[in-house]
Design an enzyme around this catalytic site. Structure first.
Site, mmCIF file in Angstrom:
data_model
loop_
_atom_site.group_PDB
_atom_site.id
_atom_site.type_symbol
_atom_site.label_atom_id
_atom_site.label_comp_id
_atom_site.label_asym_id
_atom_site.label_seq_id
_atom_site.Cartn_x
_atom_site.Cartn_y
_atom_site.Cartn_z
ATOM 1 N N HIS A 126 2.416 7.851 -6.652
ATOM 2 C CA HIS A 126 1.811 7.766 -5.322
ATOM 3 C C HIS A 126 2.381 8.894 -4.467
ATOM 4 C CE1 HIS A 126 -0.498 4.096 -5.609
ATOM 5 N NE2 HIS A 126 0.531 3.434 -6.115
ATOM 6 N N CYS A 151 -1.722 11.509 -4.129
ATOM 7 C CA CYS A 151 -2.468 11.776 -2.906
ATOM 8 C C CYS A 151 -1.641 12.633 -1.965
ATOM 9 C CB CYS A 151 -2.853 10.475 -2.209
ATOM 10 S SG CYS A 151 -4.251 9.647 -2.984
#
Length: 355
Positions: free
Chosen positions: A176, A226
């Site tokens: 992440h 991301c």
């Protein structure tokens, strides 16, 4: 004299140059004139029959220069040049076996208090990249589900290795991600404990000051995470809508909310004064600030495309051209728009050596 008359020699030279591309001969003539050998250029034009295309800056692909037409043995130097109208390309010389280390950090399962969901499909990405970089002559090191400090220790251990006999270093991070403040390299990566590490800090472990044995050698970073929570204006996502699912299955993103460090600045060792970065390439799965899509069954769009492009073009194209192919393919995928980003301080062309 054994090579024939000057005219025959000129015609043979033309044949040789044409094998390098349509613009090789006119470019060669232009170089002769620029170096004060205009009479030789005129002689070649007069001796060689047939119309010639006007000189212009060509987009030629590199050619391998072998000795006696023999194939290169594993470990031999590959010299690649390209006529550019001015001077040959400079390329990184990759001749070591293994070429270098490839460290893959794959975070799938996160602690409950991190509020970060499991990254289904990341193991698919990891397996693809392990296989791909082994085929590209790298010694692959894989680590799974590390906390932030454990990730830092793995990166520091790799940077402290003696890379003197190696020609390159690759770091792949699957996790992440989030936005962070930065100077040169945006974004941050989460450990499984939910603590972020600025990419700026990760890259700086391998710069000329902290890793002297990699000075002048390419250091490549591939980031599947991301860069923020923004989504491209070309589409709207409704998590409850079945239309938001790609043909391969449900989509997930590696986004997490922006977390600004205390004082709205990175940790000191992430922004310390260091020499200007060189020989570094950071390839992001998405443009800074935007989400990056991943499918549980087939892995992330970025890694799937990167693996496919490397498989098809690693033997014929340089890395930056291949990353342009990746960006075009990923941004055009499905209904959604995701554009990989690239921050490049490489000083030369980079070509992989393939087995």
């Amino acid at each position: 004299q054994s090579a024939g008359s000057r005219g025959e020699q000129a015609r043979q030279l033309l044949i040789d140059l044409e094998s390098r591309g349509k613009q090789a001969f006119p470019t060669f003539l232009s170089l002769l004139r620029d170096t004060g050998q205009g009479s030789l250029a005129t002689m070649l034009l007069g001796e060689c029959q047939g119309p010639l295309a006007p000189p212009q800056t060509p987009a030629l692909r590199p050619v391998e220069l072998g000795l006696g037409g023999e194939k290169h043995n594993k470990g031999e130097t590959l010299n690649k040049v390209c006529l550019t109208g001015m001077c040959p390309w400079q390329v990184y010389e990759l001749k070591a076996d293994p070429c270098g280390y490839c460290l893959i950090l794959n975070n799938v399962n996160f602690s409950s208090n991190s509020e970060l969901s499991p990254r289904g499909g990341s193991d698919v990405d990891c397996q693809k990249l392990e296989k791909r970089f082994k085929a590209l002559c790298f010694r692959v090191l894989t680590r799974h589900d590390l906390k932030a400090q454990e990730m830092v220790l793995e990166l520091q251990n790799l940077a402290r290795q003696d890379h003197s006999a190696l020609d390159c270093c690759v770091v792949v991070i699957l996790s992440h991600g989030c936005q962070t403040s930065h100077i040169q390299f945006p974004g941050g990566i989460y450990g499984t404990d939910g603590k972020p590490i600025p990419i700026e800090r990760i890259v700086n472990y391998f710069n000329g000051s902290n890793c002297p044995s990699l000075r002048g050698k390419p250091k490549l970073f591939f980031i599947q995470a991301c860069g923020g929570e923004q989504r491209d204006r070309g589409f709207v996502v409704d998590c409850d809508s079945p239309g938001d699912e790609a043909p391969g299955g449900p989509l997930e993103s590696d986004a997490s909310p922006f977390q600004s460090p205390p004082g709205d600045t990175d940790e000191p060792d992430a922004i310390a004064s260091l020499p200007t970065p060189s020989d570094i390439l950071v390839s992001y799965s998405t443009f800074p600030g935007f989400v990056s899509w991943r499918e549980v069954s087939s892995g992330s769009w970025y890694v799937e495309t990167l693996d496919s492009v490397l498989e098809q073009y690693a033997r014929s194209e340089d890395l930056l051209n291949m990353l342009l192919r990746v960006a075009n393919a990923v941004s055009a995928k499905g209904t959604y728009k995701q554009i990989p980003g690239c921050f490049n301080f490489l000083r030369k062309k980079f070509f992989f050596v393939c087995k």
